[in-house]
Structure formats: structure tokens, C-alpha cells
Design an enzyme around this catalytic site. Structure first.
Site, mmCIF file in Angstrom:
data_model
loop_
_atom_site.group_PDB
_atom_site.id
_atom_site.type_symbol
_atom_site.label_atom_id
_atom_site.label_comp_id
_atom_site.label_asym_id
_atom_site.label_seq_id
_atom_site.Cartn_x
_atom_site.Cartn_y
_atom_site.Cartn_z
ATOM 1 N NE ARG A 41 33.384 38.782 36.002
ATOM 2 C CZ ARG A 41 34.119 37.729 35.675
ATOM 3 N NH1 ARG A 41 33.646 36.504 35.829
ATOM 4 N NH2 ARG A 41 35.336 37.885 35.195
ATOM 5 C CB THR B 24 36.827 41.747 33.049
ATOM 6 O OG1 THR B 24 36.358 42.078 34.351
ATOM 7 C CG2 THR B 24 36.032 40.593 32.509
ATOM 8 C CB SER B 25 40.593 40.455 37.296
ATOM 9 O OG SER B 25 41.705 41.142 36.791
ATOM 10 C CD GLN B 26 41.260 35.498 38.568
ATOM 11 O OE1 GLN B 26 41.429 36.174 37.535
ATOM 12 N NE2 GLN B 26 42.222 34.794 39.122
ATOM 13 C CB ILE C 65 37.767 41.871 41.424
ATOM 14 C CG1 ILE C 65 38.242 41.919 39.967
ATOM 15 C CG2 ILE C 65 37.049 43.165 41.799
ATOM 16 C CD1 ILE C 65 37.111 41.992 38.957
#
Length: 198
Positions: free
Chosen positions: A20, A46-48, A52
Site C-alpha cells: 500500500r 483512499t479507503s482503509q 477494501i
């Protein structure tokens, strides 16, 4: 980070393969290893990873399938899907984010991805049909074009604005119609904006 009950082994393996830290802004690399959203330019996030993971696991991505993603951002979720699928088409409204995502994905060595600057509400009909569709922005209603571009029995994961929250809902296309299979989780997303690129 995402090795929790209910997440399939293929998804867990994809997280092991994709770093990431390659998909966050410079200076935010340490934040990449924490289970929380990370801010990126254009007032986006950006999502956790745990969110995701739940979304792409629910999408039941076929290793031989073609997947449509709405909301590329910096490309982290795109990269995970690319590890799981044969091909990915990702739509990003911001040219700046799309360019950065392409660079990040190239640096990660992923080649089975097309990133297009376009209106996510319209999907990408040129690449349809898709075996799965994953949307990373909240819509106020189901985008009809996405249902039309989904394979029969294909799965669509989309956050919908309901009762003051963005509920991540899993749908399956049956006889050309979206059938709701259930709520994955309440969450918070940026809105799915109608119209062309900024």
C-alpha cells in the site's frame, strides 16, 4: 492487517502481494500500514484496507474475469483487483489522479489495467460486459449504466446514500435486473459525481 474472519484466502494473498505504501502520497508511507483512510489530492481519500477487503471479497472476482472499478484514486484497490482478475478497467474523474495511479501501477509492475478519465456514472461500455463491478464513491441511486454493463449473475458492490450513511450494498444481476444480496457495511465515501472529468 486484513486477516480477519470471513475474508477469502485469495483476497488475503492479494494484500500480501501489493504494498500500500506505493499508493499513498509522498510522506504518508507510514500511514499505509495502518487500517484507516489516507488523504490524497483533489479532496479524495483512499479507503482503509479492511473496507477494501470486504468490498472486493464480496465482488467474488473471477481469476478469468474482467472487472470494472469506479474511482481509481491512487490505484491501491485497482492493484488488488488486478492481482485477482484477468483484466481491470478503472474509471477516474480527475486527470491528475488518473495519471498518478497509472504511474503507481506501473511502478508496482501491473500491466493488466486500463485507467480512463471519464464519468463513473456511465461506466465504460467499450469494455463490457464485466464479471464484477466495484464502486468506490457513494451514489444517491443505482447507476443504471453499471447494471447494463454487468454480466448475468455478475456482482456489483456499490455504496448508496441511505438514512444518513453510505451503505455498501452487494447486488447481483439476474435477468437483467439488480437483485440486492445484502448490506456489507455502513461507511463514509466521497460522492459519485455526475458529469465529465474535472
Amino acid at each position: 492487517m486484513i486477516e480477519r474472519e470471513g475474508i477469502g484466502g485469495r483476497v488475503v494473498d492479494a494484500f500480501r502481494k501489493v504494498d500500500r505504501a506505493l499508493f499513498v502520497p509522498e510522506g504518508s508511507e507510514l500511514e499505509a500500514y495502518v487500517d484507516r483512510p489516507v488523504s490524497i489530492p483533489e479532496r479524495q481519500t483512499t479507503s482503509q484496507p479492511s473496507l477494501i477487503a470486504r468490498m472486493i471479497d464480496a465482488a467474488a472476482i473471477d481469476p478469468d474475469g474482467r472487472v470494472l472499478e469506479i474511482g481509481t484514486g491512487y490505484g491501491f484497490q485497482t492493484a488488488l483487483i488486478a492481482v485477482l482478475a484477468k483484466a481491470v478497467v478503472s474509471i477516474e474523474r480527475s486527470p491528475r489522479l488518473a495519471e498518478r495511479a497509472r504511474s503507481n501501477l506501473d511502478r508496482a509492475g501491473l500491466r493488466n489495467i486500463e485507467v480512463h478519465v471519464a464519468d463513473g456514472w456511465k461506466g465504460w461500455p467499450e469494455g463490457a460486459p464485466y464479471s464484477s463491478i466495484v464502486v468506490s464513491a457513494a451514489a444517491d441511486r443505482m447507476p443504471d449504466a453499471l447494471v447494463e454493463q454487468l454480466d448475468e449473475r455478475g456482482r456489483l458492490v456499490v455504496p448508496l446514500k441511505r438514512r444518513g450513511s453510505d451503505d455498501v450494498i452487494l447486488f447481483e444481476r439476474r435477468k437483467g435486473k439488480p437483485v440486492e444480496l445484502g448490506l456489507l457495511t455502513p461507511a463514509r465515501f466521497v460522492p459519485l459525481v455526475r458529469g465529465g472529468p474535472e
